[in-house]
Scaffold this motif. Structure first.
Motif, PDB file in Angstrom:
ATOM      1  N   GLY A 263       0.537  -5.970   7.960  1.00  0.00           N
ATOM      2  CA  GLY A 263       0.504  -4.517   8.221  1.00  0.00           C
ATOM      3  C   GLY A 263      -0.821  -3.704   7.937  1.00  0.00           C
ATOM      4  O   GLY A 263      -1.766  -4.383   7.692  1.00  0.00           O
ATOM      5  N   PHE A 264      -0.656  -2.282   8.007  1.00  0.00           N
ATOM      6  CA  PHE A 264      -1.746  -1.725   7.942  1.00  0.00           C
ATOM      7  C   PHE A 264      -1.958  -0.769   6.323  1.00  0.00           C
ATOM      8  O   PHE A 264      -2.889   0.114   6.165  1.00  0.00           O
ATOM      9  N   PHE A 265      -0.934  -0.842   5.803  1.00  0.00           N
ATOM     10  CA  PHE A 265      -0.761   0.138   4.443  1.00  0.00           C
ATOM     11  C   PHE A 265      -0.547  -0.645   3.027  1.00  0.00           C
ATOM     12  O   PHE A 265       0.019  -1.519   3.046  1.00  0.00           O
ATOM     13  N   ALA A 266      -1.102   0.101   2.081  1.00  0.00           N
ATOM     14  CA  ALA A 266      -0.683  -0.495   0.688  1.00  0.00           C
ATOM     15  C   ALA A 266      -0.473   1.115   0.096  1.00  0.00           C
ATOM     16  O   ALA A 266      -0.932   2.125   0.465  1.00  0.00           O
ATOM     17  N   VAL A 267       0.225   1.036  -1.162  1.00  0.00           N
ATOM     18  CA  VAL A 267       0.526   1.989  -1.958  1.00  0.00           C
ATOM     19  C   VAL A 267      -0.070   1.955  -3.224  1.00  0.00           C
ATOM     20  O   VAL A 267       0.245   0.852  -4.039  1.00  0.00           O
ATOM     21  N   VAL A 268      -1.011   2.866  -3.965  1.00  0.00           N
ATOM     22  CA  VAL A 268      -1.415   3.072  -5.197  1.00  0.00           C
ATOM     23  C   VAL A 268      -0.617   4.106  -5.799  1.00  0.00           C
ATOM     24  O   VAL A 268      -0.822   5.219  -5.570  1.00  0.00           O
ATOM     25  N   ASP A 269      -0.087   3.629  -7.124  1.00  0.00           N
ATOM     26  CA  ASP A 269       0.499   4.649  -7.977  1.00  0.00           C
ATOM     27  C   ASP A 269      -0.590   5.149  -8.930  1.00  0.00           C
ATOM     28  O   ASP A 269      -1.411   4.220  -9.569  1.00  0.00           O
TER      29      ASP A 269
END
Length: 429
Positions: A360-366
């Protein structure tokens, strides 16, 4: 001059989802030199103006090859057309080749982007004020925004790091019924979800279908990113696994063909029983809604997408080999840059972590501080990098995280964007 009051306008005018997206566009416009890790749009380098005429000609040749005369061909491209569109056979063939989905062409509705498909599905399914839709939380703002415009309540189902938990879906559905409301459908993106990047395991997909049966739910499966895995591992769609008619499949050609064509589709092959016992396809019933929304999807845009399908033998997996390789490299670049600029043990001490999507196109950084609009503006002005606050995607608007997109940029820009982001995090942690 007449003045109107915002309080007298529909609530969707000031919907947080819509205003947040407008805010992102406004920030990008004010800081054009900032690297945008916020934009989830496809990479510009894949598109050429000359391709438009070529694909249209390929589609015209296809129509002529079917024995259609010039008058008929001209009418198909230049006149109002069938409400549900003219690409049903090609799309049905594509779904069978690429996804193992076998549906009749008549069950396919061609829409003005997938956004229209969402609106039509929500409007058709939610008949009364007590009908609600469940949705993974965090959720794509296009769905929540469409529901707000229609006055349809969206009930969030918390997502885990592994995606939706079928047991939680079942519990939320029961709670909705206990409150006197009717859960009609569950919206989800099983492959590389926007915004979380999560992809559901096959066992979870099968269990969700069981829960849909148990709780009398339809599943609105949105699959814009399914082609773009980091590997060639088969990831069966819910629709391909569905034996009980529980899945309405929502598709888009924005990422795989041309975003500017604004062509999407839905597959609704469920039977609808009339008052006198007659049976029709749900897609046919939905055409009444589409006829009042857009009349029909632009035949000229359909011809462009039709040409792509014809030239690729109705296989988007074939047509997108170069894009798949590009987006794979970009996601790997993003994840490698995060490892480089947030090394251990420093990132652990600062409370920084991220997920590792399988495509996909996305990653999430906390991050350990509020990633809000105020910080985003400072990020653009002082650090030259844009990102999307994860709070935009949550029902309660609270989350200390940022969504990073890797689709729109060259690999070198991604690496530099992450370097700039690391400065922001270090100086604000």
């Amino acid at each position: 001059m007449l003045e109107l009051y915002r309080a007298d306008l529909h609530v969707s005018i000031s919907d947080p989802a819509a205003t947040s997206m407008n805010f992102l566009n406004e920030i990008a416009g004010r800081y054009p030199d900032a690297i945008s890790l916020a934009a989830g749009r496809p990479y510009d380098g894949f598109y050429s103006v000359e391709d438009i005429a070529r694909y249209q000609q390929s589609y015209v040749d296809h129509l002529r090859g079917r024995g259609l005369g010039e008058e008929r061909v001209r009418g198909l491209l230049l006149q109002y057309g069938r409400t549900n569109g003219q690409l049903g056979e090609l799309i049905a063939r594509m779904l069978e080749i690429d996804e193992g989905i076998a549906v009749p062409a008549e069950s396919v509705m061609v829409t003005a982007g997938c956004q229209e498909a969402m609106i039509i599905a929500l409007r058709a399914l939610c008949a009364g004020p007590d009908d609600v839709v469940l949705a993974a939380d965090p959720c794509y703002v296009g769905l929540t925004g469409a529901a707000r415009i229609l006055g349809v309540e969206v009930v969030p189902v918390p997502e885990t790091p592994a995606g939706l938990d079928p047991q939680t879906v079942s519990e939320v559905a029961r709670e909705v019924r206990a409150a006197g409301k009717r859960p009609r459908a569950l919206y989800l993106v099983p492959n590389f979800s926007n915004p979380s990047g999560v992809s559901l395991p096959v066992a979870t997909r099968r269990r969700l279908l069981d829960v849909a049966d148990e709780q009398d739910l339809l599943l609105l499966e949105d699959d814009p990113y399914g082609l773009f895995g980091l590997d060639d591992e088969p990831r069966p769609t819910l629709k391909s696994l569905d034996t009980g008619g529980r899945v309405i499949y929502l598709g888009s050609f924005a990422k795989s063909c041309f975003p500017g064509a604004r062509v999407g589709f839905l597959v609704a092959d469920q039977a609808v029983v009339g008052e006198e016992g007659g049976r029709t396809l749900l897609a046919d019933e939905m055409s009444a809604i589409k006829s009042m929304v857009t009349v029909n999807t632009s035949p000229i845009s359909q011809a462009v997408i039709g040409g792509v399908l014809v030239e690729s033998g109705c296989s988007l997996r074939t047509a997108n080999r170069d894009k798949v390789a590009f987006y794979r490299n970009n996601l790997r670049t993003l994840l490698a840059a995060l490892e480089e600029h947030f090394p251990q043990p420093d990132r652990g001490e600062r409370g920084v972590r991220w997920n590792v999507p399988s495509g996909g196109f996305f990653a999430v950084v906390d991050v350990p501080f509020p990633a809000d609009e105020k910080l985003l503006e400072r990020s653009a002005e002082q650090y030259g990098v844009l990102w999307t606050p994860m709070s935009f995607f949550y029902a309660d608007g609270s989350h200390h995280g940022i969504r990073l997109s890797c689709s729109y940029l060259e690999a070198e820009q991604i690496a530099e964007g992450v370097r700039r982001l690391s400065r922001l995090v270090v100086e604000n942690a």
